[in-house]
Design an enzyme around this catalytic site. Structure first.
Site, PDB file in Angstrom:
ATOM      1  N   TYR A   1     -28.435  17.723  -2.838  1.00  0.00           N
ATOM      2  CA  TYR A   1     -28.653  18.267  -1.495  1.00  0.00           C
ATOM      3  C   TYR A   1     -30.056  18.795  -1.385  1.00  0.00           C
ATOM      4  O   TYR A   1     -30.991  18.504  -0.490  1.00  0.00           O
ATOM      5  CB  TYR A   1     -27.928  19.433  -1.323  1.00  0.00           C
ATOM      6  CG  TYR A   1     -28.205  20.229  -0.041  1.00  0.00           C
ATOM      7  CD1 TYR A   1     -27.805  19.868   1.234  1.00  0.00           C
ATOM      8  CD2 TYR A   1     -28.667  21.771  -0.150  1.00  0.00           C
ATOM      9  CE1 TYR A   1     -28.300  20.807   2.443  1.00  0.00           C
ATOM     10  CE2 TYR A   1     -28.952  22.354   0.769  1.00  0.00           C
ATOM     11  CZ  TYR A   1     -28.802  22.201   2.200  1.00  0.00           C
ATOM     12  OH  TYR A   1     -29.157  22.722   3.127  1.00  0.00           O
TER      13      TYR A   1
ATOM     14  N   ALA B   1     -32.693  17.708  -3.263  1.00  0.00           N
ATOM     15  CA  ALA B   1     -33.664  16.641  -3.120  1.00  0.00           C
ATOM     16  C   ALA B   1     -33.766  16.042  -1.870  1.00  0.00           C
ATOM     17  O   ALA B   1     -34.837  15.542  -1.327  1.00  0.00           O
ATOM     18  CB  ALA B   1     -33.245  15.586  -4.239  1.00  0.00           C
TER      19      ALA B   1
ATOM     20  N   LYS C   1     -33.418  17.695   0.967  1.00  0.00           N
ATOM     21  CA  LYS C   1     -34.242  18.667   1.825  1.00  0.00           C
ATOM     22  C   LYS C   1     -35.740  18.439   1.500  1.00  0.00           C
ATOM     23  O   LYS C   1     -36.593  18.801   2.347  1.00  0.00           O
ATOM     24  CB  LYS C   1     -33.527  20.103   1.883  1.00  0.00           C
ATOM     25  CG  LYS C   1     -32.233  20.152   2.586  1.00  0.00           C
ATOM     26  CD  LYS C   1     -32.367  19.655   3.965  1.00  0.00           C
ATOM     27  CE  LYS C   1     -30.910  19.998   4.513  1.00  0.00           C
ATOM     28  NZ  LYS C   1     -30.924  19.421   5.876  1.00  0.00           N
TER      29      LYS C   1
ATOM     30  N   ASP D   1     -21.615   9.991  15.122  1.00  0.00           N
ATOM     31  CA  ASP D   1     -21.319  10.132  13.701  1.00  0.00           C
ATOM     32  C   ASP D   1     -22.501   9.958  13.040  1.00  0.00           C
ATOM     33  O   ASP D   1     -23.172   8.785  12.893  1.00  0.00           O
ATOM     34  CB  ASP D   1     -20.167   9.194  13.185  1.00  0.00           C
ATOM     35  CG  ASP D   1     -19.870   9.333  12.012  1.00  0.00           C
ATOM     36  OD1 ASP D   1     -20.603  10.389  11.306  1.00  0.00           O
ATOM     37  OD2 ASP D   1     -18.710   9.177  11.265  1.00  0.00           O
TER      38      ASP D   1
ATOM     39  N   ASN E   1     -30.597  18.307  13.223  1.00  0.00           N
ATOM     40  CA  ASN E   1     -30.178  19.579  12.324  1.00  0.00           C
ATOM     41  C   ASN E   1     -28.702  19.088  11.501  1.00  0.00           C
ATOM     42  O   ASN E   1     -28.519  19.642  10.643  1.00  0.00           O
ATOM     43  CB  ASN E   1     -29.601  20.508  13.281  1.00  0.00           C
ATOM     44  CG  ASN E   1     -28.454  21.628  13.066  1.00  0.00           C
ATOM     45  OD1 ASN E   1     -28.843  22.545  12.244  1.00  0.00           O
ATOM     46  ND2 ASN E   1     -27.319  21.570  13.504  1.00  0.00           N
TER      47      ASN E   1
END
Length: 250
Positions: free
Chosen positions: A150, A152, A154, A59, A86
């Site tokens: 999201y 930020a 990345k 997890d 990923n």
């Protein structure tokens, strides 16, 4: 002899989508590939019948599990050559609807977990002159109004890619990233929790916006993950490669 014969690869979140497409590309070319996911049944279904593909239940919202994943791979395979970070989390919505808990969850999966995984793997990657591939997004460099946290996260993984490339170069470990555009996966429903009608509206907008006229499929990006890991590209590090149908250049 194939490029990845004898190599051991870890792909987090590799039970479906881009992660599975990348894992299959590595396995087809001779690698022993371990993919992680939260559900044992899904991992079994994804890996059954594919030589060299193995599942590990983990997890990514639990940073302490990162070291356990690395330990299990070393115990089972004896080495580690490539990590593909990923697995991801994200949210779409206006700022006033975001909570501290949701923001923390995004950064926990997208930044903290990959960092803990790399920290645990460093001595093993150093011994194999290994490689790290981080998964970013078009929105790591392109603004998206309802995607702020999201996006930020990345942007952060892209800068980690450059910083790690410098830090790990003396260890002969290379670090690169793929910035993926919108791809036909279950991310918007499974990770973002969006309703079906909103997902379809987003997809239609993206199909009309992307210069090449379509959303991607997992293999569009997964094949590139394997491609930049090939030994013939061993002089490339610290780079972010966009695979997004031209969306980033708009």
């Amino acid at each position: 002899m194939s490029d990845f014969d004898g190599k051991v690869v870890l792909v987090t979140g590799g039970g479906a989508g881009i992660g599975l497409a990348a894992a299959q590309a590595f396995a087809r070319d001779g690698a022993q590939v371990f993919v992680t996911g939260r559900r044992a049944q899904a991992l079994d279904e994804a890996t059954t019948g594919i030589a060299g593909l193995h599942g590990i239940v983990a997890d990514a919202s639990v940073p302490d599990s990162a070291a356990q994943v690395i330990a299990q791979i070393i115990d089972r395979a004896g080495r580690l050559d490539i990590i593909v970070n990923n697995v991801g989390d994200g949210a779409v919505g206006p700022m006033e609807q975001m909570t501290a808990q949701r923001i923390a969850a995004i950064f926990n999966v997208n930044i903290i977990y990959p960092s803990m995984l790399v920290a645990a793997a460093l001595p093993h990657l150093e011994s194999t002159a290994g490689l790290i591939v981080n998964m970013s997004s078009t929105y790591g460099s392109k603004a998206g109004a309802p995607l702020s946290h999201y996006a930020a996260s990345k942007a952060a993984i892209e800068h980690l890619t450059r910083c790690w490339a410098l830090e790990f170069a003396p260890k002969k470990i290379r670090v690169n990233a793929i910035a993926s555009g919108p791809v036909e996966t279950g991310f918007m429903s499974n990770q973002m929790g969006l309703p079906a009608e909103m997902i379809e509206a987003i997809k239609e907008h993206e199909r009309n916006t992307i210069p090449l006229g379509r959303r991607g499929v997992p293999a569009d990006v997964g094949e590139w993950v394997a491609a930049i890991a090939r030994p013939r590209l061993e002089w490339m590090t610290g780079q972010v490669i966009a695979v997004d149908g031209g969306l980033q250049i708009l």
